[in-house]
Write a protein that holds these residues in place. Structure first.
Motif, short mmCIF file in Angstrom:
data_model
loop_
_atom_site.label_atom_id
_atom_site.label_comp_id
_atom_site.label_asym_id
_atom_site.label_seq_id
_atom_site.Cartn_x
_atom_site.Cartn_y
_atom_site.Cartn_z
N VAL A 70 -10.39 0.53 -10.18
CA VAL A 70 -8.93 0.41 -10.06
C VAL A 70 -8.27 1.16 -11.22
N LYS A 71 -7.28 1.99 -10.88
CA LYS A 71 -6.51 2.68 -11.92
C LYS A 71 -5.80 1.67 -12.81
N ASP A 72 -5.53 2.04 -14.06
CA ASP A 72 -4.75 1.18 -14.95
C ASP A 72 -3.39 0.90 -14.30
N GLY A 73 -3.09 -0.37 -14.10
CA GLY A 73 -1.84 -0.74 -13.44
C GLY A 73 -1.94 -0.83 -11.93
N GLY A 74 -3.14 -0.52 -11.40
CA GLY A 74 -3.37 -0.62 -9.96
C GLY A 74 -3.65 -2.06 -9.54
N GLY A 86 -16.33 9.21 -11.30
CA GLY A 86 -15.05 9.06 -11.99
C GLY A 86 -13.89 8.79 -11.04
N LYS A 87 -14.21 8.30 -9.85
CA LYS A 87 -13.18 8.04 -8.84
C LYS A 87 -12.38 6.80 -9.21
N LYS A 88 -11.07 6.82 -8.94
CA LYS A 88 -10.20 5.67 -9.19
C LYS A 88 -9.23 5.52 -8.00
N PHE A 89 -8.83 4.27 -7.77
CA PHE A 89 -7.94 3.96 -6.64
C PHE A 89 -6.76 3.13 -7.11
N ASP A 90 -5.65 3.24 -6.36
CA ASP A 90 -4.48 2.41 -6.65
C ASP A 90 -4.70 0.97 -6.20
N LEU A 91 -5.50 0.81 -5.15
CA LEU A 91 -5.77 -0.52 -4.60
C LEU A 91 -7.20 -0.56 -4.09
N VAL A 92 -7.93 -1.58 -4.53
CA VAL A 92 -9.29 -1.83 -4.03
C VAL A 92 -9.28 -3.20 -3.34
N VAL A 93 -9.80 -3.23 -2.11
CA VAL A 93 -9.89 -4.47 -1.34
C VAL A 93 -11.35 -4.87 -1.22
N LEU A 94 -11.66 -6.12 -1.58
CA LEU A 94 -13.02 -6.66 -1.47
C LEU A 94 -13.00 -7.84 -0.50
N ASP A 95 -13.58 -7.63 0.68
CA ASP A 95 -13.62 -8.68 1.71
C ASP A 95 -15.07 -8.86 2.18
N PRO A 96 -15.94 -9.36 1.27
CA PRO A 96 -17.36 -9.45 1.61
C PRO A 96 -17.66 -10.59 2.58
N SER A 110 0.78 -1.25 0.00
CA SER A 110 0.00 0.00 0.00
C SER A 110 0.81 1.29 0.00
N ARG A 111 2.12 1.23 0.10
CA ARG A 111 2.91 2.45 0.23
C ARG A 111 2.65 3.41 -0.95
N GLY A 112 2.27 4.64 -0.62
CA GLY A 112 2.04 5.67 -1.64
C GLY A 112 0.70 5.56 -2.35
N PHE A 113 -0.14 4.61 -1.93
CA PHE A 113 -1.40 4.33 -2.64
C PHE A 113 -2.59 5.05 -2.02
N GLU A 114 -3.58 5.31 -2.87
CA GLU A 114 -4.92 5.64 -2.39
C GLU A 114 -5.71 4.34 -2.41
N VAL A 115 -6.30 3.97 -1.28
CA VAL A 115 -6.87 2.64 -1.09
C VAL A 115 -8.35 2.73 -0.75
N LEU A 116 -9.13 1.81 -1.34
CA LEU A 116 -10.54 1.63 -0.99
C LEU A 116 -10.72 0.25 -0.39
N ASP A 117 -11.20 0.20 0.85
CA ASP A 117 -11.41 -1.07 1.56
C ASP A 117 -12.90 -1.30 1.73
N CYS A 118 -13.44 -2.27 0.98
CA CYS A 118 -14.88 -2.54 0.98
C CYS A 118 -15.22 -3.67 1.96
N PHE A 119 -16.34 -3.52 2.64
CA PHE A 119 -16.75 -4.43 3.73
C PHE A 119 -15.65 -4.41 4.81
N THR A 120 -15.31 -3.23 5.24
CA THR A 120 -14.14 -3.04 6.11
C THR A 120 -14.31 -3.62 7.50
N HIS A 121 -15.57 -3.85 7.91
CA HIS A 121 -15.88 -4.34 9.26
C HIS A 121 -15.28 -3.38 10.28
#
Length: 400
Positions: free
Chosen positions: A330-334, A292-302, A221-232
């Motif tokens: 997810v951004k291209d290359g994310g 139009g939002k994009k992230f470097d890393l998307v986490v899906l933990d449903p 995750s270093r330097g990333f904008e991250v989206l954590d889904c179902f974060t609990h």
């Protein structure tokens, strides 16, 4: 009263013979002798060959759960001590035992019993009638064995409130075993601080099975904008934050979980660049896409979209939709981290579903790694229910 004998039908017991721990009701030809539900019984093949010893429950489709392959082995204190000692010694070898699953049911040859350790607190979950009569004894043995390593357990809480107990003809119960204590328990995992609510949190209070997977997300995750889904309660989000993410957004439909996640962010001093949103992920992700939002890393933990074979088709639709939505953000290359915690959603079906989602989202995937549950949740081959967590990390590339 003598020990009753369960005789299998000819050609049945295939799971048992390959190393599994269950005998189903439709595999049994005859039961001889008197017994009560929960009693220890001897299991024999159709020709009289001894298969082992376990406990029986006529209220359950899983008619017998095996405790030992030795029909002459008494299920006594010495036997239970051996099982508990083996479970603890294994954890000491494979994982940080500060907080871990100490007993994992069939995979530790103590069917129907789960024990989690959160620092100096144990949480017990008994899910089968036969093991229920041993749970207090097992807890005491575990405390004794841990004390040999200088570990003092200050309290034990029971979370036998899962619906599956009703399938065993048992009431759902929760409460202290022994003296009362503060049920908000501070723990540290991967260097991340959490406050675990063992009384009212989900399952036993915290999902220990993702420990190594959370670490993998943190390392990425270093330097990333991250989206954590179902974060609990924020576990992946906080690992990302402490791993060097520039900003993290965590989303969960439970306000209680989000409140706890925010408290955990403060505990770790990352509240200024970690935001938690209470929203339905299936509605929230399309809204982000529209913006139009994009992230470097998307986490899906449903959560598990299926807990039975009957609902697999609907579960596949749910996993496919959420992965399509996630991939589009997810951004291209994310990167995408995605998982399933249902053992009915097996590896092949889950993998195929992600492939379908990638095609629908017009994305190409490069697999970074595949993981399962942490090693304190060992997978017993031939006991399919012990293999439930599938976790992928992909690099996501646009089709161009």
């Amino acid at each position: 009263m003598g020990t009753a004998i369960v005789t299998l039908k000819k050609g049945e017991g295939r799971t048992l013979k390959s190393g599994g721990a269950w005998v189903f009701d439709n595999e049994i030809d005859a039961i001889t002798g008197n017994y009560e539900n929960g009693a220890d019984v001897i299991v024999r093949d159709f020709d009289g060959y001894p298969m082992g010893r376990g406990f029986i429950n006529n209220a359950s489709k899983i008619r017998v759960r095996m405790m030992t392959r030795n029909v002459d082995q008494e299920i006594d204190e010495e036997f239970l001590r051996m099982r508990v000692k083996n479970a603890w010694e294994y954890r000491k070898k494979v994982i940080d035992t500060e907080s871990c699953r100490v007993i994992f049911g069939e995979a530790d040859f103590l069917p129907g019993l789960v024990v989690d350790k959160f620092t100096d607190v144990l949480v017990v979950q008994s899910l089968a009638l036969g093991i229920d009569k041993y749970k207090i004894q097992i807890v005491e043995l575990l405390k004794e064995i841990m004390a040999e390593d200088g570990i003092r357990i200050r309290g034990v809480y029971e979370r036998s409130d899962a619906k599956v107990r009703q399938q065993e003809g048992m009431d759902r119960i929760k409460g202290f075993i022994g003296e009362a204590f503060d049920t908000k328990v501070p723990i540290v995992e991967n260097g991340v601080k959490y406050m675990v609510d063992v009384k009212d949190g989900q399952k036993t209070g915290f999902f220990l099975d993702q420990k190594e997977n959370r670490k993998a997300v943190g390392n990425l995750s270093r330097g990333f904008e991250v989206l954590d889904c179902f974060t609990h309660t924020g576990s992946f989000a906080l690992n990302a934050a402490l791993g060097g993410a520039v900003h993290v957004t965590g989303v969960d439909a439970s306000q209680l979980a989000v409140n706890q996640a925010r408290e955990n962010a403060v505990l770790n001093g990352v509240e200024n660049f970690v935001d938690f949103v209470c929203a339905d992920v299936f509605e929230y992700l399309p809204a982000l896409e529209k913006e139009g939002k994009k992230f470097d890393l998307v986490v899906l933990d449903p959560p598990a979209f299926t807990k039975s074979r009957n609902s697999i088709k609907n579960a596949v639709k749910g996993y496919r939709e959420i992965n399509i939505r996630g991939l589009k953000l997810v951004k291209d290359g994310g990167y995408l981290a995605t998982c399933s915690c249902s053992h009915f959603m097996d590896y092949e079906r889950f993998t195929e579903t992600i492939q379908q989602a990638a095609r629908s989202a017009h994305k190409r995937l490069r697999q970074v790694e595949f993981r399962t549950q942490a090693p304190d949740h060992p997978i017993l081959w031939a006991a399919d229910e012990s293999y439930y967590l599938k976790f992928y990390i992909f690099q996501v590339c646009d089709e161009k």
